[in-house]
Scaffold this active site. Structure first.
Site, PDB file in Angstrom:
ATOM      1  N   SER A  50       0.842  -1.193   0.000  1.00  0.00           N
ATOM      2  CA  SER A  50       0.000   0.000   0.000  1.00  0.00           C
ATOM      3  C   SER A  50       0.873   1.237   0.000  1.00  0.00           C
ATOM      4  O   SER A  50       1.982   1.241   0.538  1.00  0.00           O
ATOM      5  CB  SER A  50      -0.943   0.018   1.203  1.00  0.00           C
ATOM      6  OG  SER A  50      -0.211   0.082   2.420  1.00  0.00           O
ATOM      7  N   GLY A 105      13.377  13.393 -11.444  1.00  0.00           N
ATOM      8  CA  GLY A 105      14.801  13.154 -11.654  1.00  0.00           C
ATOM      9  C   GLY A 105      15.585  12.987 -10.379  1.00  0.00           C
ATOM     10  O   GLY A 105      16.809  13.134 -10.373  1.00  0.00           O
ATOM     11  N   SER A 108      13.346   8.397  -7.299  1.00  0.00           N
ATOM     12  CA  SER A 108      12.399   7.808  -6.355  1.00  0.00           C
ATOM     13  C   SER A 108      12.293   6.299  -6.542  1.00  0.00           C
ATOM     14  O   SER A 108      12.099   5.554  -5.569  1.00  0.00           O
ATOM     15  CB  SER A 108      11.013   8.452  -6.518  1.00  0.00           C
ATOM     16  OG  SER A 108      10.540   8.312  -7.849  1.00  0.00           O
ATOM     17  N   GLU A 141      15.283  -3.393 -11.588  1.00  0.00           N
ATOM     18  CA  GLU A 141      14.827  -2.356 -12.506  1.00  0.00           C
ATOM     19  C   GLU A 141      15.163  -2.710 -13.960  1.00  0.00           C
ATOM     20  O   GLU A 141      14.374  -2.470 -14.864  1.00  0.00           O
ATOM     21  CB  GLU A 141      15.421  -0.999 -12.136  1.00  0.00           C
ATOM     22  CG  GLU A 141      14.778   0.143 -12.867  1.00  0.00           C
ATOM     23  CD  GLU A 141      14.796   1.459 -12.092  1.00  0.00           C
ATOM     24  OE1 GLU A 141      14.495   2.485 -12.706  1.00  0.00           O
ATOM     25  OE2 GLU A 141      15.095   1.456 -10.887  1.00  0.00           O
ATOM     26  N   ASP A 153      22.119   5.234  -9.308  1.00  0.00           N
ATOM     27  CA  ASP A 153      21.025   5.591  -8.407  1.00  0.00           C
ATOM     28  C   ASP A 153      20.951   4.647  -7.216  1.00  0.00           C
ATOM     29  O   ASP A 153      20.844   5.074  -6.062  1.00  0.00           O
ATOM     30  CB  ASP A 153      19.697   5.581  -9.156  1.00  0.00           C
ATOM     31  CG  ASP A 153      19.630   6.663 -10.220  1.00  0.00           C
ATOM     32  OD1 ASP A 153      20.528   7.526 -10.246  1.00  0.00           O
ATOM     33  OD2 ASP A 153      18.681   6.640 -11.019  1.00  0.00           O
ATOM     34  N   TYR A 203      14.680   6.876 -22.799  1.00  0.00           N
ATOM     35  CA  TYR A 203      15.910   6.575 -22.065  1.00  0.00           C
ATOM     36  C   TYR A 203      16.640   5.401 -22.715  1.00  0.00           C
ATOM     37  O   TYR A 203      17.848   5.461 -22.976  1.00  0.00           O
ATOM     38  CB  TYR A 203      15.550   6.264 -20.611  1.00  0.00           C
ATOM     39  CG  TYR A 203      16.720   5.884 -19.729  1.00  0.00           C
ATOM     40  CD1 TYR A 203      17.405   6.847 -19.005  1.00  0.00           C
ATOM     41  CD2 TYR A 203      17.126   4.556 -19.617  1.00  0.00           C
ATOM     42  CE1 TYR A 203      18.477   6.500 -18.190  1.00  0.00           C
ATOM     43  CE2 TYR A 203      18.191   4.201 -18.809  1.00  0.00           C
ATOM     44  CZ  TYR A 203      18.860   5.179 -18.093  1.00  0.00           C
ATOM     45  OH  TYR A 203      19.916   4.823 -17.291  1.00  0.00           O
TER      46      TYR A 203
END
Length: 367
Positions: A50, A105, A108, A141, A153, A203
Protein backbone atom coordinates in the site's frame (compact mmCIF):
# COMPACT_ATOMS: atom_id res chain seq x y z
CA UNK A 1 4.18 -9.45 14.40
CA UNK A 2 6.76 -6.70 14.89
CA UNK A 3 6.58 -3.82 12.41
CA UNK A 4 9.95 -2.40 11.34
CA UNK A 5 10.82 0.77 9.41
CA UNK A 6 13.46 1.50 6.78
CA UNK A 7 14.37 4.57 4.71
CA UNK A 8 16.31 5.07 1.50
CA UNK A 9 17.24 8.51 0.14
CA UNK A 10 16.71 10.09 -3.23
CA UNK A 11 19.73 11.55 -4.92
CA UNK A 12 20.97 14.42 -7.00
CA UNK A 13 23.83 13.87 -9.35
CA UNK A 14 26.04 16.92 -9.12
CA UNK A 15 27.75 16.07 -12.40
CA UNK A 16 28.03 13.08 -14.72
CA UNK A 17 24.72 12.55 -16.52
CA UNK A 18 24.12 9.57 -18.81
CA UNK A 19 27.64 8.38 -18.07
CA UNK A 20 26.86 5.68 -15.51
CA UNK A 21 25.53 3.11 -17.99
CA UNK A 22 28.39 4.11 -20.32
CA UNK A 23 30.99 2.93 -17.77
CA UNK A 24 31.99 6.48 -16.97
CA UNK A 25 32.34 8.76 -13.97
CA UNK A 26 29.52 10.18 -11.86
CA UNK A 27 29.27 12.37 -8.75
CA UNK A 28 25.99 11.65 -6.93
CA UNK A 29 24.84 12.91 -3.54
CA UNK A 30 22.22 11.16 -1.41
CA UNK A 31 19.74 13.82 -0.27
CA UNK A 32 17.43 14.44 2.66
CA UNK A 33 14.33 13.33 0.74
CA UNK A 34 13.30 9.75 1.45
CA UNK A 35 11.17 6.71 0.82
CA UNK A 36 9.95 5.35 4.15
CA UNK A 37 8.89 1.70 4.17
CA UNK A 38 7.25 -0.25 6.97
CA UNK A 39 7.22 -4.05 6.87
CA UNK A 40 5.29 -6.52 8.98
CA UNK A 41 5.27 -10.29 8.51
CA UNK A 42 1.85 -11.96 8.58
CA UNK A 43 0.38 -15.47 8.65
CA UNK A 44 -1.39 -14.78 5.36
CA UNK A 45 -0.18 -16.20 2.05
CA UNK A 46 -0.10 -12.88 0.21
CA UNK A 47 2.24 -9.90 0.03
CA UNK A 48 0.13 -6.75 0.46
CA UNK A 49 1.48 -3.41 -0.76
CA UNK A 50 0.00 0.00 0.00
CA UNK A 51 1.08 3.54 -0.75
CA UNK A 52 -0.69 6.84 -0.12
CA UNK A 53 -2.81 7.92 -3.07
CA UNK A 54 -2.48 4.63 -4.93
CA UNK A 55 -4.55 1.51 -5.32
CA UNK A 56 -3.38 -1.25 -2.95
CA UNK A 57 -1.76 -4.26 -4.62
CA UNK A 58 -1.60 -7.85 -3.39
CA UNK A 59 0.17 -10.80 -4.96
CA UNK A 60 1.51 -14.25 -4.14
CA UNK A 61 5.24 -14.81 -4.28
CA UNK A 62 4.88 -17.93 -6.43
CA UNK A 63 3.22 -15.91 -9.21
CA UNK A 64 4.99 -12.53 -9.53
CA UNK A 65 3.86 -10.78 -12.70
CA UNK A 66 4.62 -7.36 -14.11
CA UNK A 67 1.51 -5.15 -14.17
CA UNK A 68 2.91 -1.84 -15.43
CA UNK A 69 2.13 0.14 -12.28
CA UNK A 70 3.98 1.45 -9.20
CA UNK A 71 4.16 -2.02 -7.66
CA UNK A 72 6.51 -3.35 -10.36
CA UNK A 73 9.52 -1.74 -8.65
CA UNK A 74 8.73 -3.72 -5.49
CA UNK A 75 7.70 -6.91 -7.25
CA UNK A 76 10.98 -6.79 -9.14
CA UNK A 77 12.94 -6.95 -5.89
CA UNK A 78 11.03 -10.05 -4.75
CA UNK A 79 11.49 -11.61 -8.19
CA UNK A 80 15.27 -10.99 -8.16
CA UNK A 81 15.78 -12.32 -4.63
CA UNK A 82 13.75 -15.44 -5.31
CA UNK A 83 15.60 -16.02 -8.58
CA UNK A 84 19.06 -15.52 -7.09
CA UNK A 85 18.61 -16.84 -3.56
CA UNK A 86 15.52 -19.04 -3.70
CA UNK A 87 14.04 -17.27 -0.67
CA UNK A 88 10.53 -18.14 0.53
CA UNK A 89 9.08 -15.02 2.10
CA UNK A 90 5.54 -15.92 3.10
CA UNK A 91 2.98 -13.23 3.80
CA UNK A 92 3.67 -9.63 4.76
CA UNK A 93 2.26 -6.11 4.78
CA UNK A 94 4.35 -3.31 3.30
CA UNK A 95 3.37 0.34 3.49
CA UNK A 96 5.14 3.09 1.57
CA UNK A 97 5.34 6.83 2.13
CA UNK A 98 7.72 9.24 0.45
CA UNK A 99 8.98 12.81 0.39
CA UNK A 100 10.75 12.29 -2.97
CA UNK A 101 8.81 13.87 -5.87
CA UNK A 102 8.14 11.22 -8.51
CA UNK A 103 9.29 11.85 -12.06
CA UNK A 104 11.43 14.78 -10.96
CA UNK A 105 14.80 13.15 -11.65
CA UNK A 106 15.58 12.50 -7.98
CA UNK A 107 15.51 8.70 -8.29
CA UNK A 108 12.40 7.81 -6.36
CA UNK A 109 12.31 4.38 -8.02
CA UNK A 110 15.81 3.39 -6.88
CA UNK A 111 15.02 4.61 -3.34
CA UNK A 112 11.91 2.40 -3.33
CA UNK A 113 13.87 -0.64 -4.51
CA UNK A 114 16.69 -0.08 -2.02
CA UNK A 115 14.34 0.51 0.93
CA UNK A 116 12.64 -2.80 0.22
CA UNK A 117 15.75 -4.87 -0.38
CA UNK A 118 17.31 -3.52 2.81
CA UNK A 119 14.11 -4.33 4.73
CA UNK A 120 13.98 -7.89 3.39
CA UNK A 121 17.70 -8.34 4.04
CA UNK A 122 17.23 -7.32 7.68
CA UNK A 123 13.90 -8.97 8.46
CA UNK A 124 14.76 -12.29 6.77
CA UNK A 125 18.46 -12.39 7.70
CA UNK A 126 19.65 -12.68 4.10
CA UNK A 127 23.16 -11.43 4.97
CA UNK A 128 23.55 -9.39 1.79
CA UNK A 129 26.46 -6.96 1.63
CA UNK A 130 26.31 -3.44 0.23
CA UNK A 131 27.36 -4.56 -3.25
CA UNK A 132 24.60 -7.17 -3.39
CA UNK A 133 22.03 -4.66 -2.14
CA UNK A 134 22.62 -2.13 -4.91
CA UNK A 135 23.32 -4.74 -7.60
CA UNK A 136 20.12 -6.70 -6.94
CA UNK A 137 18.13 -3.46 -6.81
CA UNK A 138 19.53 -2.48 -10.22
CA UNK A 139 18.77 -5.95 -11.58
CA UNK A 140 15.15 -5.56 -10.50
CA UNK A 141 14.83 -2.36 -12.51
CA UNK A 142 16.75 -3.69 -15.51
CA UNK A 143 15.25 -7.15 -15.87
CA UNK A 144 11.79 -6.89 -14.31
CA UNK A 145 10.67 -3.27 -14.73
CA UNK A 146 12.48 -3.01 -18.06
CA UNK A 147 14.46 0.20 -17.56
CA UNK A 148 18.10 -0.22 -18.55
CA UNK A 149 19.39 2.12 -15.85
CA UNK A 150 23.01 2.23 -14.74
CA UNK A 151 24.17 1.51 -11.22
CA UNK A 152 24.48 5.08 -9.93
CA UNK A 153 21.03 5.59 -8.41
CA UNK A 154 20.94 2.37 -6.41
CA UNK A 155 24.59 2.82 -5.43
CA UNK A 156 23.97 6.31 -4.06
CA UNK A 157 20.88 5.16 -2.14
CA UNK A 158 22.91 2.44 -0.40
CA UNK A 159 26.29 4.16 -0.03
CA UNK A 160 25.40 7.82 0.60
CA UNK A 161 27.08 9.69 3.46
CA UNK A 162 26.09 12.92 5.11
CA UNK A 163 28.02 16.02 3.95
CA UNK A 164 29.78 14.20 1.12
CA UNK A 165 29.47 13.52 -2.58
CA UNK A 166 30.47 10.17 -4.06
CA UNK A 167 32.93 10.00 -6.95
CA UNK A 168 32.09 6.70 -8.64
CA UNK A 169 33.97 5.01 -11.46
CA UNK A 170 31.24 2.78 -12.90
CA UNK A 171 33.67 0.69 -14.94
CA UNK A 172 35.89 -0.40 -12.06
CA UNK A 173 33.18 0.21 -9.41
CA UNK A 174 35.75 2.19 -7.47
CA UNK A 175 34.37 4.98 -5.33
CA UNK A 176 35.73 7.81 -3.26
CA UNK A 177 33.98 10.14 -0.83
CA UNK A 178 34.47 13.83 -1.61
CA UNK A 179 33.79 16.31 1.23
CA UNK A 180 30.96 18.63 0.26
CA UNK A 181 31.37 21.71 2.43
CA UNK A 182 29.19 24.22 0.62
CA UNK A 183 29.80 27.05 3.08
CA UNK A 184 28.06 30.14 1.73
CA UNK A 185 26.48 28.14 -1.10
CA UNK A 186 23.60 25.68 -1.26
CA UNK A 187 21.92 23.34 -3.73
CA UNK A 188 18.35 24.11 -4.78
CA UNK A 189 16.27 21.74 -6.91
CA UNK A 190 13.61 23.21 -9.20
CA UNK A 191 10.97 20.69 -10.30
CA UNK A 192 9.68 21.52 -13.78
CA UNK A 193 6.53 19.42 -13.15
CA UNK A 194 7.17 17.75 -16.49
CA UNK A 195 7.30 14.20 -15.23
CA UNK A 196 9.09 11.60 -17.26
CA UNK A 197 8.60 7.88 -17.42
CA UNK A 198 11.85 6.04 -18.04
CA UNK A 199 10.09 2.93 -19.26
CA UNK A 200 8.41 4.91 -22.07
CA UNK A 201 11.40 4.30 -24.33
CA UNK A 202 13.39 7.54 -24.73
CA UNK A 203 15.91 6.58 -22.07
CA UNK A 204 16.55 3.14 -23.56
CA UNK A 205 16.86 4.74 -27.01
CA UNK A 206 19.65 7.04 -25.83
CA UNK A 207 21.43 4.09 -24.28
CA UNK A 208 21.22 2.16 -27.54
CA UNK A 209 22.50 5.17 -29.51
CA UNK A 210 25.51 5.55 -27.21
CA UNK A 211 26.28 1.86 -27.62
CA UNK A 212 25.98 2.13 -31.40
CA UNK A 213 28.46 5.02 -31.46
CA UNK A 214 30.90 2.90 -29.47
CA UNK A 215 30.43 0.02 -31.91
CA UNK A 216 31.14 2.30 -34.88
CA UNK A 217 34.33 3.49 -33.18
CA UNK A 218 35.38 -0.14 -32.66
CA UNK A 219 35.88 0.34 -28.94
CA UNK A 220 34.76 -1.80 -26.02
CA UNK A 221 34.24 1.06 -23.59
CA UNK A 222 34.02 4.84 -23.59
CA UNK A 223 37.00 4.74 -21.27
CA UNK A 224 39.00 3.87 -24.38
CA UNK A 225 37.67 6.95 -26.22
CA UNK A 226 39.13 10.45 -26.05
CA UNK A 227 38.44 13.68 -27.91
CA UNK A 228 41.37 12.76 -30.16
CA UNK A 229 39.43 9.65 -31.25
CA UNK A 230 36.20 11.53 -31.90
CA UNK A 231 37.18 14.35 -34.23
CA UNK A 232 38.83 12.23 -36.98
CA UNK A 233 35.83 9.84 -36.92
CA UNK A 234 33.09 12.46 -37.17
CA UNK A 235 32.23 11.53 -40.74
CA UNK A 236 32.24 7.82 -39.98
CA UNK A 237 29.95 8.30 -36.98
CA UNK A 238 27.51 10.67 -38.62
CA UNK A 239 26.04 13.65 -36.82
CA UNK A 240 23.74 11.77 -34.41
CA UNK A 241 26.22 9.22 -33.12
CA UNK A 242 29.02 11.76 -33.05
CA UNK A 243 27.01 14.01 -30.73
CA UNK A 244 25.99 11.13 -28.47
CA UNK A 245 29.62 10.05 -28.08
CA UNK A 246 30.78 13.66 -27.66
CA UNK A 247 28.50 14.11 -24.67
CA UNK A 248 29.73 10.97 -22.91
CA UNK A 249 33.42 11.74 -23.44
CA UNK A 250 33.16 15.41 -22.49
CA UNK A 251 30.94 14.69 -19.47
CA UNK A 252 33.53 12.27 -18.08
CA UNK A 253 36.09 15.05 -18.36
CA UNK A 254 33.74 17.44 -16.55
CA UNK A 255 33.32 15.02 -13.63
CA UNK A 256 37.07 14.84 -13.09
CA UNK A 257 37.35 18.61 -13.30
CA UNK A 258 34.44 19.11 -10.90
CA UNK A 259 35.99 16.74 -8.38
CA UNK A 260 39.04 18.99 -8.12
CA UNK A 261 36.85 22.08 -7.78
CA UNK A 262 34.75 20.54 -5.02
CA UNK A 263 37.86 19.44 -3.14
CA UNK A 264 39.05 23.07 -3.23
CA UNK A 265 35.59 24.57 -2.54
CA UNK A 266 35.82 26.39 -5.86
CA UNK A 267 32.08 26.79 -6.31
CA UNK A 268 32.15 29.59 -8.88
CA UNK A 269 34.00 27.37 -11.33
CA UNK A 270 31.87 24.37 -10.34
CA UNK A 271 28.86 26.39 -11.47
CA UNK A 272 30.51 26.96 -14.84
CA UNK A 273 30.94 23.20 -15.24
CA UNK A 274 27.26 22.63 -14.43
CA UNK A 275 26.24 24.99 -17.22
CA UNK A 276 28.55 23.25 -19.68
CA UNK A 277 27.00 19.93 -18.72
CA UNK A 278 23.49 21.24 -19.36
CA UNK A 279 24.45 22.60 -22.77
CA UNK A 280 25.86 19.20 -23.74
CA UNK A 281 22.73 17.41 -22.48
CA UNK A 282 20.59 19.79 -24.52
CA UNK A 283 22.56 19.92 -27.77
CA UNK A 284 24.52 16.67 -27.95
CA UNK A 285 22.46 14.11 -26.00
CA UNK A 286 19.10 15.83 -26.56
CA UNK A 287 17.47 14.85 -23.28
CA UNK A 288 16.39 18.26 -21.99
CA UNK A 289 13.01 19.84 -22.68
CA UNK A 290 11.71 23.37 -23.19
CA UNK A 291 10.84 23.75 -19.51
CA UNK A 292 14.20 22.65 -18.07
CA UNK A 293 16.05 24.73 -20.66
CA UNK A 294 13.96 27.75 -19.63
CA UNK A 295 14.79 27.20 -15.95
CA UNK A 296 18.54 27.00 -16.62
CA UNK A 297 18.53 29.99 -18.99
CA UNK A 298 16.58 32.09 -16.49
CA UNK A 299 18.78 31.10 -13.56
CA UNK A 300 21.86 32.19 -15.50
CA UNK A 301 20.44 35.72 -15.59
CA UNK A 302 19.81 35.93 -11.83
CA UNK A 303 22.50 37.22 -9.46
CA UNK A 304 23.67 34.76 -6.82
CA UNK A 305 23.45 31.69 -9.09
CA UNK A 306 26.81 30.06 -9.71
CA UNK A 307 25.45 27.52 -12.19
CA UNK A 308 22.64 25.11 -12.99
CA UNK A 309 21.86 22.05 -15.05
CA UNK A 310 19.21 19.45 -15.72
CA UNK A 311 19.51 16.39 -13.47
CA UNK A 312 18.20 12.88 -13.91
CA UNK A 313 17.45 11.04 -17.11
CA UNK A 314 15.81 14.05 -18.73
CA UNK A 315 12.73 14.52 -20.93
CA UNK A 316 11.35 16.49 -17.98
CA UNK A 317 12.36 16.34 -14.36
CA UNK A 318 14.35 18.84 -12.38
CA UNK A 319 17.16 21.37 -12.48
CA UNK A 320 19.91 21.57 -9.87
CA UNK A 321 21.12 25.09 -9.09
CA UNK A 322 24.19 26.04 -7.09
CA UNK A 323 23.24 29.28 -5.33
CA UNK A 324 24.55 31.66 -2.73
CA UNK A 325 22.59 30.99 0.47
CA UNK A 326 22.01 34.67 1.12
CA UNK A 327 20.33 35.03 -2.30
CA UNK A 328 18.33 31.79 -2.27
CA UNK A 329 14.97 33.26 -1.26
CA UNK A 330 15.16 35.92 -3.99
CA UNK A 331 16.24 33.39 -6.61
CA UNK A 332 13.33 31.07 -5.78
CA UNK A 333 10.79 33.92 -5.88
CA UNK A 334 12.02 35.21 -9.24
CA UNK A 335 12.03 31.72 -10.76
CA UNK A 336 8.49 30.96 -9.60
CA UNK A 337 7.15 34.21 -11.07
CA UNK A 338 8.88 33.78 -14.44
CA UNK A 339 8.00 30.09 -14.76
CA UNK A 340 4.34 30.78 -13.98
CA UNK A 341 4.29 33.59 -16.56
CA UNK A 342 5.88 31.38 -19.23
CA UNK A 343 4.15 28.02 -18.69
CA UNK A 344 1.23 28.65 -16.33
CA UNK A 345 2.70 26.09 -13.92
CA UNK A 346 3.54 26.53 -10.23
CA UNK A 347 7.23 25.72 -9.93
CA UNK A 348 8.23 23.65 -6.91
CA UNK A 349 11.64 24.17 -5.33
CA UNK A 350 13.47 22.78 -2.34
CA UNK A 351 16.87 23.02 -0.78
CA UNK A 352 18.61 19.65 -0.56
CA UNK A 353 21.40 18.55 1.74
CA UNK A 354 23.78 15.58 1.54
CA UNK A 355 22.33 12.65 3.49
CA UNK A 356 23.24 9.22 4.77
CA UNK A 357 22.23 6.18 2.76
CA UNK A 358 19.55 3.55 3.41
CA UNK A 359 19.11 2.45 7.01
CA UNK A 360 16.67 1.17 9.59
CA UNK A 361 14.83 3.87 11.56
CA UNK A 362 12.06 4.05 14.12
CA UNK A 363 8.40 4.91 13.58
CA UNK A 364 8.96 8.58 14.40
CA UNK A 365 11.33 9.23 11.46
CA UNK A 366 10.33 12.59 9.91
CA UNK A 367 9.88 12.60 6.15
Amino acid sequence: MLKRYFVAPGRVNVIGEHTDYNQGFVMPVAIDKYVLLSIERTDESVIALSSAGREPVSFREESIEKTGDWSDYLKGVFWVLKDNLGVDFGGMKIKISSSIPEGAGLSSSAALEVALILALNSVYGLKLGDKELYSFAQQAENEFVGVQCGIMDQFAAVMGKKDTAIFLDTLEMRHEYVPLELGEYTFVVFDSKVHHSLSSGNYNTRRAEANKALEILGKNSYREVSMIDLFPNRGKLGDLYYRRALHVVSENMRVLEAMKMMSNSNFENLGRILIQSHESLALDYEVTCEETDFIVDTLREIGGVSGARMIGAGFGGSVLALCEKIEMKKIVEVMKIRYKERFGIDLDSYEVRPSDGAREVDATFPL
